[in-house]
Design an enzyme around this catalytic site. Structure first.
Site: not given
Lengths: 275, 304
Positions: B21, B69, B72, B127, B130, B165, B191, B244, B266
């Site tokens: 995500s 990052n 937001g 998520n 948050c 998550k 993670i 990673g 990423t």
């Protein structure tokens, strides 16, 4: 002049055809890339992975400086400012470079444009050789205003003249052209030309310079477009890491637009820049 | 024929390679650059009840082998997601997993209730990094009791598989994972990003607008692997390993450690086809090492 991506983007391994240190820390590299050469538009950019390592991790964005459809190449122009650009300056002919593109919305030609004023702050000259060529092909007059700290940061002066554009130069230290700011030269020229011709400016350079160009747009009433540079993550709209603030967003508009897909070229009245 | 399939509750993934995500938008953006149907699944950007603009720039900072990052949770909101983004995703031949965000339990529930009315969604990823404004901004998955309670509240409103998550910014992630399992999660994914920071010594300001941000990329893989191991020792439900992953070898490290599936994050910014390219390499590894299925490799880490 169309501006946007009707063409698909791709990731290509592009062999280096030529790489030159033009002056000071400024380099120009030509890469064989027929697919991008065929479809790229002025003001669009490519995102380059400078090595196969994890440092630097991300791709680096560069405007397409020039291209040849017949010969199937594109060129990028850069100044060495960090690890990525330093690595690129050591590329050799034959090296293969991973290039993602073409990306972004480029310059759009306003209807009935007669005179295009290309205004460059330093390495912001990068997208203009391509733009100049396309504008001249369309029968539009082009004048190029190059601003730089010194003559060691100036490039493409003769090339613009050879293409048929008038060139005006200002350097901070007076080592070439007028000593002073390129915006001063521009204001003089606009006042000289007057309102007899349909004018538009196309500006590219550091954020402070672009803010000055936004102010000039307001005060002189000359419409224009800015090519923005900002930190980018992916370059094609998935990370949303490159926002620019929309000026006067309407109820349907978002507060931010993305430099990589809504830009990098924006109408000078449509964005707010912070230094 | 090597069997790459993975079962998560009632969900069957064709292979264990998904995209995380926030790193793949809503699927469409990368479609010129990757065969989306080659992936085991796509996890969407976090969807909140209302559209979110996201944080002011700078939102990202590149670091050696990683990045920070602070986007937001910029997203179009659940209504625009249903109208503008879901139709494209439904046409794909890969699992569509919607990641859900909220600042209160009620916000999570409102998004899920709205999505329950839509088909084309195979699972939800919650998520829980948050901040929970009802608990003073502590992240949902920083508290085991909250994790269990909110997972179970969500469990009651859907039969679709739930993946909780988890944030790594905790003392004992194994306990949080157990809480998610007790709350009815079908799987856990970990993670999420690590809290990180970078400073511009010329301006003496933080390089990212929110001062700290989420650290991701190859540099965090060793931390992620250790967290996956800790969780694998504590729960029975399947684990999605994240952190990673760039190469097939990275993915295999997670699978051997205990992950049933992996999410690429990423790496998609550099090449969105990272996942697609990895699938045949996972098959070759299984063939060379005598594993008939990827499932047989999960948790095969040898003891001394």
């Amino acid at each position: 002049m169309p501006d946007s991506q009707e063409f698909r983007k791709g990731i290509y391994d592009c062999p280096v055809q030529n790489i030159r240190n033009l002056v000071g820390d400024i380099y120009l590299m030509r890469m064989s890339c027929p697919a991008i050469a065929r479809s790229v538009l002025p003001g669009q950019f490519v995102n380059i992975k400078v090595n196969n390592e994890y440092v630097p991790l991300l791709r680096k964005p560069f405007s397409v400086c020039r291209r040849s459809i017949e010969e199937g190449w594109i060129e990028v122009l850069w100044k060495v400012v960090g690890k990525g650009t330093q690595t690129m300056s050591h590329f050799r002919v034959g090296d293969s470079v991973s290039v993602l593109g073409p990306l972004g919305r480029g310059f759009r030609g306003p209807a009935s444009l007669e005179l295009a004023l290309l205004v460059a702050g330093g390495i912001g000259v990068a997208p203009f050789p391509f733009l100049c060529e396309v504008l001249l092909e369309q029968g539009i007059s082009v004048e190029v205003f190059l601003g730089a700290r010194s003559e060691r940061e100036l490039s493409f002066v003769e090339e613009f003249e050879d293409m048929g554009a008038k060139v005006f130069i200002a350097t901070d230290d007076g080592s070439r052209g007028r000593k002073g700011l390129v915006t001063e030269l521009l204001v003089e020229r606009i006042n000289q030309v007057g309102w007899s011709r349909n004018l538009h400016h196309f500006s590219c350079g550091p954020t402070g310079f672009l803010s000055a160009m936004i102010d000039l747009t307001e005060s002189l009433g000359v419409e224009g477009q800015l090519s923005l540079e900002t930190m980018m993550g992916c370059g094609f709209g998935i990370c949303v890491g490159c926002p620019v603030e929309t000026r006067e967003p309407g109820p349907e508009d978002q507060l931010y637009r993305l430099t990589c897909i809504d830009g990098p070229v924006f109408d000078a009245r449509s964005v707010i820049l912070h230094d | 024929m090597i069997d790459l399939s993975v079962e998560i509750g009632s969900l069957r993934l064709k292979n264990p390679v998904l995209v995380a995500s926030g790193t793949f938008g809503y699927g469409q953006e990368a479609r010129d650059l990757v065969n989306l149907n080659a992936l085991g699944g796509i996890i969407t950007k976090s969807i909140s009840p209302k559209p979110r603009d996201g944080n002011p720039p700078p939102r990202i900072v590149e670091l050696p082998a990683g990045m920070l990052n602070s986007i937001g949770l910029a997203n179009v909101g659940v209504e625009a997601f249903i109208t503008d983004k879901l139709p494209f995703l439904k046409e794909l031949d890969t699992a569509v997993i919607v990641n859900v965000a909220g600042s209160t339990p009620e916000e999570f529930l409102s998004v899920i209730r709205r999505l329950e009315e839509q088909d084309g969604i195979q699972a939800y990823e919650l998520n829980f990094s948050c901040p929970n404004v009802k608990e003073g901004g502590l992240e949902f998955s920083q508290d085991a009791k909250v994790t269990e309670r909110v997972t179970s509240q969500i469990r009651r409103v859907t039969n679709r598989p739930l993946i909780t998550k988890l944030t790594p910014n905790v003392t004992r992630i194994g306990e949080i994972a157990q809480a998610a399992e007790s709350g009815g999660a079908d799987a856990v994914s970990l993670i999420n990003t690590l809290v990180g920071m970078a400073v511009d010594v010329n301006s003496r300001k933080a390089k990212i607008h929110t001062v700290t941000g989420g650290y991701s990329g190859p540099a965090i893989k060793p931390v992620a692997l250790a967290k996956v191991l800790e969780v694998a020792r504590k729960v029975e439900v399947p684990i999605f390993g994240i952190g990673g992953i760039v190469t097939a070898e990275d993915a295999l490290e997670f699978i051997i450690t205990g992950a049933s599936a992996i999410e690429i994050g990423t790496a998609n910014y550099i090449d969105p086809a990272t996942g697609e390219k990895m699938v045949p390499e996972l098959i070759s590894y299984c063939e060379r090492n005598g594993f008939e299925s990827i499932g047989a490799l999960v948790g095969s880490l040898k003891a001394e």
